[in-house]
Enzyme design. Structure first.
Site, short mmCIF file in Angstrom:
data_model
loop_
_atom_site.label_atom_id
_atom_site.label_comp_id
_atom_site.label_asym_id
_atom_site.label_seq_id
_atom_site.Cartn_x
_atom_site.Cartn_y
_atom_site.Cartn_z
N HIS A 77 -37.05 -5.41 17.60
CA HIS A 77 -37.92 -5.95 16.56
C HIS A 77 -38.17 -7.42 16.91
O HIS A 77 -37.35 -8.28 16.64
CB HIS A 77 -37.17 -5.81 15.23
CG HIS A 77 -37.85 -6.36 14.02
ND1 HIS A 77 -38.35 -5.56 13.01
CD2 HIS A 77 -38.08 -7.63 13.60
CE1 HIS A 77 -38.85 -6.32 12.04
NE2 HIS A 77 -38.70 -7.59 12.39
N ARG A 136 -44.58 -4.39 5.06
CA ARG A 136 -43.38 -5.03 4.51
C ARG A 136 -43.16 -6.40 5.18
O ARG A 136 -43.43 -7.44 4.60
CB ARG A 136 -42.18 -4.08 4.70
CG ARG A 136 -40.94 -4.47 3.91
CD ARG A 136 -40.10 -5.54 4.56
NE ARG A 136 -39.68 -5.21 5.91
CZ ARG A 136 -39.12 -6.09 6.73
NH1 ARG A 136 -38.89 -7.33 6.34
NH2 ARG A 136 -38.79 -5.76 7.96
N ASP A 137 -42.73 -6.39 6.43
CA ASP A 137 -42.49 -7.68 7.12
C ASP A 137 -43.80 -8.46 7.21
O ASP A 137 -43.83 -9.68 7.08
CB ASP A 137 -41.95 -7.39 8.53
CG ASP A 137 -41.09 -8.52 9.08
OD1 ASP A 137 -41.11 -9.61 8.51
OD2 ASP A 137 -40.40 -8.30 10.09
N CYS A 173 -40.40 -13.98 8.13
CA CYS A 173 -39.39 -13.88 7.09
C CYS A 173 -39.42 -15.17 6.28
O CYS A 173 -39.39 -16.26 6.84
CB CYS A 173 -38.03 -13.67 7.72
SG CYS A 173 -36.72 -13.61 6.50
N ASN A 192 -44.72 -10.87 13.48
CA ASN A 192 -44.18 -9.89 14.41
C ASN A 192 -45.16 -9.73 15.56
O ASN A 192 -46.33 -10.07 15.46
CB ASN A 192 -44.05 -8.53 13.72
CG ASN A 192 -43.06 -8.54 12.58
OD1 ASN A 192 -43.34 -9.07 11.52
ND2 ASN A 192 -41.91 -7.98 12.81
N HIS A 248 -40.34 -10.93 16.85
CA HIS A 248 -41.37 -11.83 16.35
C HIS A 248 -41.87 -12.62 17.57
O HIS A 248 -41.17 -12.74 18.58
CB HIS A 248 -40.79 -12.73 15.26
CG HIS A 248 -40.55 -11.98 13.98
ND1 HIS A 248 -41.35 -12.10 12.88
CD2 HIS A 248 -39.61 -11.05 13.65
CE1 HIS A 248 -40.91 -11.31 11.92
NE2 HIS A 248 -39.85 -10.65 12.36
P1 HMG Z 1 -28.40 -12.77 -5.53
O1 HMG Z 1 -29.00 -14.00 -6.12
O2 HMG Z 1 -27.08 -12.93 -4.86
O3 HMG Z 1 -28.25 -11.56 -6.49
O4 HMG Z 1 -29.48 -12.18 -4.53
P2 HMG Z 1 -28.03 -11.44 -8.00
O5 HMG Z 1 -27.47 -10.08 -8.19
O6 HMG Z 1 -27.29 -12.65 -8.53
O7 HMG Z 1 -29.53 -11.46 -8.60
C1 HMG Z 1 -30.37 -12.57 -8.57
C2 HMG Z 1 -31.67 -12.23 -9.24
O8 HMG Z 1 -32.34 -11.20 -8.52
C3 HMG Z 1 -31.46 -11.68 -10.66
O9 HMG Z 1 -32.62 -12.00 -11.38
C4 HMG Z 1 -31.43 -10.20 -10.42
O10 HMG Z 1 -31.80 -9.48 -11.57
C5 HMG Z 1 -32.46 -10.03 -9.33
P3 HMG Z 1 -32.72 -13.32 -12.30
O11 HMG Z 1 -31.62 -13.15 -13.30
O12 HMG Z 1 -32.47 -14.50 -11.39
O13 HMG Z 1 -34.11 -13.27 -12.83
N1 HMG Z 1 -32.22 -8.89 -8.43
C6 HMG Z 1 -33.10 -7.92 -8.19
N2 HMG Z 1 -34.34 -7.70 -8.67
C7 HMG Z 1 -34.97 -6.61 -8.20
N3 HMG Z 1 -34.46 -5.78 -7.27
C8 HMG Z 1 -33.23 -5.99 -6.77
C9 HMG Z 1 -32.51 -7.10 -7.23
N4 HMG Z 1 -31.29 -7.58 -6.94
C10 HMG Z 1 -31.12 -8.68 -7.68
N5 HMG Z 1 -32.76 -5.17 -5.85
C11 HMG Z 1 -30.37 -10.51 -3.10
C12 HMG Z 1 -29.14 -11.26 -3.57
C13 HMG Z 1 -30.01 -9.87 -1.78
C14 HMG Z 1 -30.70 -9.46 -4.13
C15 HMG Z 1 -31.56 -11.48 -2.93
O14 HMG Z 1 -31.15 -12.57 -2.16
C16 HMG Z 1 -32.72 -10.80 -2.29
O15 HMG Z 1 -33.36 -9.93 -2.88
N6 HMG Z 1 -33.04 -11.17 -1.05
C17 HMG Z 1 -34.15 -10.56 -0.36
C18 HMG Z 1 -34.21 -11.08 1.00
C19 HMG Z 1 -35.39 -10.47 1.74
O16 HMG Z 1 -36.06 -9.57 1.27
N7 HMG Z 1 -35.62 -11.00 2.95
C20 HMG Z 1 -36.66 -10.54 3.78
C21 HMG Z 1 -36.37 -9.21 4.37
S1 HMG Z 1 -35.26 -9.28 5.76
C22 HMG Z 1 -36.31 -9.64 7.10
O17 HMG Z 1 -37.46 -9.92 6.93
C23 HMG Z 1 -35.75 -9.53 8.48
C24 HMG Z 1 -36.20 -8.26 9.22
O18 HMG Z 1 -37.62 -8.19 9.29
C25 HMG Z 1 -35.62 -8.26 10.64
C26 HMG Z 1 -35.85 -9.58 11.37
O19 HMG Z 1 -37.01 -9.93 11.67
O20 HMG Z 1 -34.86 -10.26 11.58
C27 HMG Z 1 -35.70 -7.01 8.49
MG MG Z 2 -38.82 -9.21 10.86
#
Ligand code: HMG
Ligand code: MG
Length: 301
Positions: free
Chosen positions: A207, A15-16, A240, A249, A209
């Site tokens: 966690h 995933r990450d 990310c 990571n 990086h």
């Molecule tokens: P938004 O723009 O506020 O949400 O996004 P929305 O409801 O307006 O939807 C926007 C678009 O996304 C729409 O599609 C929705 O249909 C679609 P469009 O009309 O533009 O074609 N949509 C979805 N599609 C599939 N599955 C869903 C979904 N939700 C909406 N669940 C949202 C808000 C949070 C959904 C968006 O910003 C998002 O998905 N962000 C993902 C961020 C992400 O994955 N980041 C990386 C992971 S976190 C990380 O890596 C950190 C970690 O490792 C720890 C660390 O290291 O710090 C965990």
């Molecule tokens: Mg991470």
């Protein structure tokens, strides 16, 4: 040094590790990678994210990956979920465990999830209620616990408050994410002592990086504070998409080598882990970021 006897390694490579890959990774390669990780003895293999494909294109095959992997009973397979829609998709795909994610920095929360910290906690509360009702286990992530790519320093009190809220929602564990890899060991110990006032150490994971090369030292510092759950990514893959400049990571192979050296039990087989890392690196045409894997390839250890 007082160190835990056992550490639970949480593998986030699929995933990450892969979410930030610029070129598409074949779904079949992801499945084969996860199945290899499952055979190493790792107790937790994070599989994918049910997020917006516009935000993170690399995770758009989440349902297919979930359908294709061979699940082992002794392994947990959490998936990241950002909203109700993601939760429902994860449930349909058979997820028995989800990971919620939020941040300790307002700007990062906006960039990563398009809402404030408070807004993301509201979303987390909603998903957590649904998950609890379905008996789905919930893990929590907090990003930017040691620094934010947009705001710089982060308030440790905010980290502690967010951790407390996630715990109230039913997260069995909170993973403290140094998203941009800036923490140093003293800072980690200070952070843990503040957060532990709100959430006990046995419910915390780390966690890291490895952007500034501090990750292993930080893990050791965390172990000294009693932390016994460590996230890592095989071959040091990852990053990310919303943390520009941050590296992957900490490499799982390097974490395991250190834990083995300390006599800490993980149940994970280093040879198999190195093989899994070699497999994915070959498929995505990347050099491993694991020093242990490199040393072994050069036959110097
Ligand atoms: P938004 O723009 O506020 O949400 O996004 P929305 O409801 O307006 O939807 C926007 C678009 O996304 C729409 O599609 C929705 O249909 C679609 P469009 O009309 O533009 O074609 N949509 C979805 N599609 C599939 N599955 C869903 C979904 N939700 C909406 N669940 C949202 C808000 C949070 C959904 C968006 O910003 C998002 O998905 N962000 C993902 C961020 C992400 O994955 N980041 C990386 C992971 S976190 C990380 O890596 C950190 C970690 O490792 C720890 C660390 O290291 O710090 C965990
Ligand atoms: Mg991470």
């Amino acid at each position: 040094m007082r160190l835990p006897r056992q550490v639970r390694m949480v593998e986030v490579g699929a995933r990450d590790g892969l979410q930030n890959e610029p070129l598409a990774v074949a779904t079949s390669d992801k499945i084969a990678f996860i199945d290899r990780l499952s055979r190493t003895g790792l107790p937790v293999v994070e599989v994918t994210s049910f997020v917006s494909p516009r935000a993170v294109p690399q995770m758009q095959d989440a349902a297919e990956v979930m359908a294709g992997i061979t699940r082992r009973p002794q392994v947990a397979y959490p998936v990241l979920v950002p909203n109700r829609r993601g939760f429902e998709a994860a449930l349909s795909a058979g997820a028995a465990e989800i990971a919620l994610f939020t941040a300790a920095s307002e700007t990062f929360a906006q960039r990563n999830t398009n809402c404030s910290i408070a807004g993301s906690l509201e979303r987390c509360a909603e998903i957590a209620a649904l998950a609890r009702a379905r008996g789905v286990r919930i893990r929590g992530y907090i990003s930017c616990v040691a620094g934010c790519p947009y705001e710089g320093a982060v308030d440790v009190g905010t980290v502690a408050r967010v951790a407390a809220r996630l715990t109230e929602f039913g997260c069995y564990e909170i993973s403290l994410g140094d998203t941009i890899g800036v923490a140093t060991p003293g800072q980690v110990q200070g952070l843990l002592s503040v957060v532990a006032e709100k959430v006990p150490i046995p419910r915390l994971a780390v966690h890291f990086h490895d952007t500034y090369g501090q990750a292993l030292a930080n893990i050791l510092a965390a172990l000294e504070e009693g932390i016994a759950v460590v996230d890592s990514s095989v071959a040091g893959l990852g990053g990310c998409p919303f943390a520009p400049g941050a590296s992957g990571n900490v490499a799982s192979e390097d974490v395991l080598y250190m834990l083995n050296g300390l006599g800490i039990d993980t149940g994970v087989d280093l040879d198999l882990l190195v093989e899994a890392g070699g497999f994915i690196c070959e498929r995505i045409k990347r050099e491993t970021g694991s020093k242990v894997a490199r040393a072994r390839a050069a036959r110097c250890g």
